[in-house]
Design a protein around this motif. Sequence first.
Motif, PDB file in Angstrom:
ATOM      1  N   ALA A 237       0.858  -1.280  -0.018  1.00  0.00           N
ATOM      2  CA  ALA A 237       0.141   0.086  -0.064  1.00  0.00           C
ATOM      3  C   ALA A 237       0.723   1.324  -0.039  1.00  0.00           C
ATOM      4  O   ALA A 237       0.601   2.098  -0.917  1.00  0.00           O
ATOM      5  CB  ALA A 237      -0.999   0.105   1.311  1.00  0.00           C
ATOM      6  N   ASP A 238       1.907   1.237   0.904  1.00  0.00           N
ATOM      7  CA  ASP A 238       2.760   2.333   0.876  1.00  0.00           C
ATOM      8  C   ASP A 238       3.437   2.631  -0.528  1.00  0.00           C
ATOM      9  O   ASP A 238       3.559   3.733  -0.980  1.00  0.00           O
ATOM     10  CB  ASP A 238       4.078   2.107   1.958  1.00  0.00           C
ATOM     11  N   ALA A 239       3.938   1.435  -1.165  1.00  0.00           N
ATOM     12  CA  ALA A 239       4.719   1.351  -2.550  1.00  0.00           C
ATOM     13  C   ALA A 239       3.665   2.011  -3.382  1.00  0.00           C
ATOM     14  O   ALA A 239       4.089   2.812  -4.455  1.00  0.00           O
ATOM     15  CB  ALA A 239       5.033   0.162  -2.678  1.00  0.00           C
ATOM     16  N   LEU A 240       2.193   1.994  -3.235  1.00  0.00           N
ATOM     17  CA  LEU A 240       1.442   2.654  -4.446  1.00  0.00           C
ATOM     18  C   LEU A 240       1.576   4.280  -4.182  1.00  0.00           C
ATOM     19  O   LEU A 240       1.261   4.746  -5.354  1.00  0.00           O
ATOM     20  CB  LEU A 240      -0.192   2.030  -4.059  1.00  0.00           C
ATOM     21  N   GLU A 241       2.109   4.647  -3.310  1.00  0.00           N
ATOM     22  CA  GLU A 241       2.101   6.282  -3.013  1.00  0.00           C
ATOM     23  C   GLU A 241       3.464   6.449  -3.427  1.00  0.00           C
ATOM     24  O   GLU A 241       3.755   7.531  -3.890  1.00  0.00           O
ATOM     25  CB  GLU A 241       1.498   6.695  -1.741  1.00  0.00           C
ATOM     26  N   LEU A 242       4.568   5.714  -2.786  1.00  0.00           N
ATOM     27  CA  LEU A 242       5.895   6.191  -2.572  1.00  0.00           C
ATOM     28  C   LEU A 242       6.781   5.482  -3.655  1.00  0.00           C
ATOM     29  O   LEU A 242       8.063   5.903  -3.858  1.00  0.00           O
ATOM     30  CB  LEU A 242       6.297   5.891  -1.030  1.00  0.00           C
ATOM     31  N   GLY A 243       6.168   4.507  -4.115  1.00  0.00           N
ATOM     32  CA  GLY A 243       7.197   3.663  -5.052  1.00  0.00           C
ATOM     33  C   GLY A 243       7.851   2.708  -4.185  1.00  0.00           C
ATOM     34  O   GLY A 243       8.179   2.818  -2.956  1.00  0.00           O
ATOM     35  N   TYR A 244       8.486   1.636  -4.836  1.00  0.00           N
ATOM     36  CA  TYR A 244       9.111   0.496  -4.242  1.00  0.00           C
ATOM     37  C   TYR A 244      10.505   0.878  -3.303  1.00  0.00           C
ATOM     38  O   TYR A 244      10.595   0.655  -2.291  1.00  0.00           O
ATOM     39  CB  TYR A 244       9.393  -0.677  -5.032  1.00  0.00           C
ATOM     40  N   THR A 245      11.193   1.969  -4.201  1.00  0.00           N
ATOM     41  CA  THR A 245      12.543   2.003  -3.701  1.00  0.00           C
ATOM     42  C   THR A 245      12.395   2.908  -2.168  1.00  0.00           C
ATOM     43  O   THR A 245      13.000   2.413  -1.093  1.00  0.00           O
ATOM     44  CB  THR A 245      13.120   2.857  -4.614  1.00  0.00           C
ATOM     45  N   GLN A 246      11.529   3.984  -2.409  1.00  0.00           N
ATOM     46  CA  GLN A 246      11.618   4.842  -1.039  1.00  0.00           C
ATOM     47  C   GLN A 246      10.666   3.976   0.156  1.00  0.00           C
ATOM     48  O   GLN A 246      11.048   4.017   1.198  1.00  0.00           O
ATOM     49  CB  GLN A 246      10.416   6.114  -1.378  1.00  0.00           C
ATOM     50  N   THR A 247       9.769   3.078  -0.361  1.00  0.00           N
ATOM     51  CA  THR A 247       9.097   2.349   0.602  1.00  0.00           C
ATOM     52  C   THR A 247      10.083   1.327   1.348  1.00  0.00           C
ATOM     53  O   THR A 247       9.923   1.384   2.524  1.00  0.00           O
ATOM     54  CB  THR A 247       7.802   1.517   0.085  1.00  0.00           C
ATOM     55  N   ILE A 248      10.881   0.778   0.633  1.00  0.00           N
ATOM     56  CA  ILE A 248      11.971  -0.441   1.172  1.00  0.00           C
ATOM     57  C   ILE A 248      12.683   0.514   1.888  1.00  0.00           C
ATOM     58  O   ILE A 248      13.078  -0.027   3.258  1.00  0.00           O
ATOM     59  CB  ILE A 248      12.342  -1.166   0.014  1.00  0.00           C
ATOM     60  N   GLN A 249      13.364   1.529   1.675  1.00  0.00           N
ATOM     61  CA  GLN A 249      14.307   2.554   2.469  1.00  0.00           C
ATOM     62  C   GLN A 249      13.542   2.753   3.660  1.00  0.00           C
ATOM     63  O   GLN A 249      14.323   2.947   4.564  1.00  0.00           O
ATOM     64  CB  GLN A 249      14.803   3.452   1.630  1.00  0.00           C
ATOM     65  N   ASP A 250      12.377   3.203   3.448  1.00  0.00           N
ATOM     66  CA  ASP A 250      11.802   3.635   4.942  1.00  0.00           C
ATOM     67  C   ASP A 250      11.633   2.532   5.986  1.00  0.00           C
ATOM     68  O   ASP A 250      11.720   2.749   7.080  1.00  0.00           O
ATOM     69  CB  ASP A 250      10.069   4.167   4.589  1.00  0.00           C
ATOM     70  N   TYR A 251      11.064   1.410   5.494  1.00  0.00           N
ATOM     71  CA  TYR A 251      11.040   0.292   6.604  1.00  0.00           C
ATOM     72  C   TYR A 251      12.561  -0.223   6.885  1.00  0.00           C
ATOM     73  O   TYR A 251      12.409  -0.343   8.073  1.00  0.00           O
ATOM     74  CB  TYR A 251      10.462  -0.931   5.624  1.00  0.00           C
ATOM     75  N   LEU A 252      13.341  -0.288   6.093  1.00  0.00           N
ATOM     76  CA  LEU A 252      14.990  -0.338   6.651  1.00  0.00           C
ATOM     77  C   LEU A 252      15.315   0.598   7.708  1.00  0.00           C
ATOM     78  O   LEU A 252      15.773   0.227   8.556  1.00  0.00           O
ATOM     79  CB  LEU A 252      15.899  -0.192   5.245  1.00  0.00           C
ATOM     80  N   ARG A 253      14.741   2.052   7.379  1.00  0.00           N
ATOM     81  CA  ARG A 253      15.122   3.046   8.226  1.00  0.00           C
ATOM     82  C   ARG A 253      14.382   2.858   9.618  1.00  0.00           C
ATOM     83  O   ARG A 253      14.977   3.046  10.805  1.00  0.00           O
ATOM     84  CB  ARG A 253      14.964   4.385   7.729  1.00  0.00           C
TER      85      ARG A 253
END
Length: 263
Positions: A237-253
């Motif tokens: 759901a986050d990736a729909l708004e942010l894109g996969y790259t930013q979403t994965i990086q947010d979760y890793l942060r």
Amino acid sequence: MNPLLTTGLDAHRGSTALSVNLNKVALVRNTRHLGIPSVMRAAQLCLEAGAQGITVHPRPDERHIRAHDVHDLAELLKQWPQVEYNIEGNPFHNLMDFIRTVKPHQATFVPDDTAQATSDHGWTFPQDAARLKPLIDECKSLGVRVSLFMDPIPEQMAAVREVGADRVELYTETYARAHAAGDHAQVLAAFVATAQAALREGLGVNAGHDLNRANLTEFLAAVPGVQEVSIGHALIADALELGYTQTIQDYLRAIHRAAKTKA
């Protein structure tokens, strides 16, 4: 033998690994016959962004992940030898067929019914022990680590060890719901106690279900020894708004922030 069976996620040096559940990508794809969005492309983008694992939960009705997805992802992950492949499902439905052919790093046994929209409870002991044990033994003979989907009940952890599982995946929906309501201290304490009990029994600890960017850091900061989180619905759901790259990086942060609080 698969080295991840015994060593865990050594490459991640004790930090919690992020495994991305791709079911919801497949669910959207299956509404048309165009092959988009691509499960394979989603996996590739998530891995390029730093995800350390891929999770799928193929159900018998193929409402989302289909049999060819399971095998196609296994081929893709040959290019990513450091990445863990986790296949979830009910071992009394269709899961074991995939385990026998694909031999993923990890099999997560989930006691879901064919009619369930999503997983909503863990295994119960001693009731489930006798029928689970031969399938756990079979997985381990194939070099596949076994994780059991469990509710946060500390007293159940000794039985998990006795049946031969390697890890538990803590079912975290109750925590996520309480966190959203702003009153989760007591619920979180049950997860802390369960993880502590699992670790005392020599079990590894995973977690998943409704974890998201808002609640993940606090969960990992409090609950000891979590080796892997499997996140699907919220992440896609986050990736729909942010894109996969930013979403994965947010979760890793979010994972890194939790690790810093423990340092």
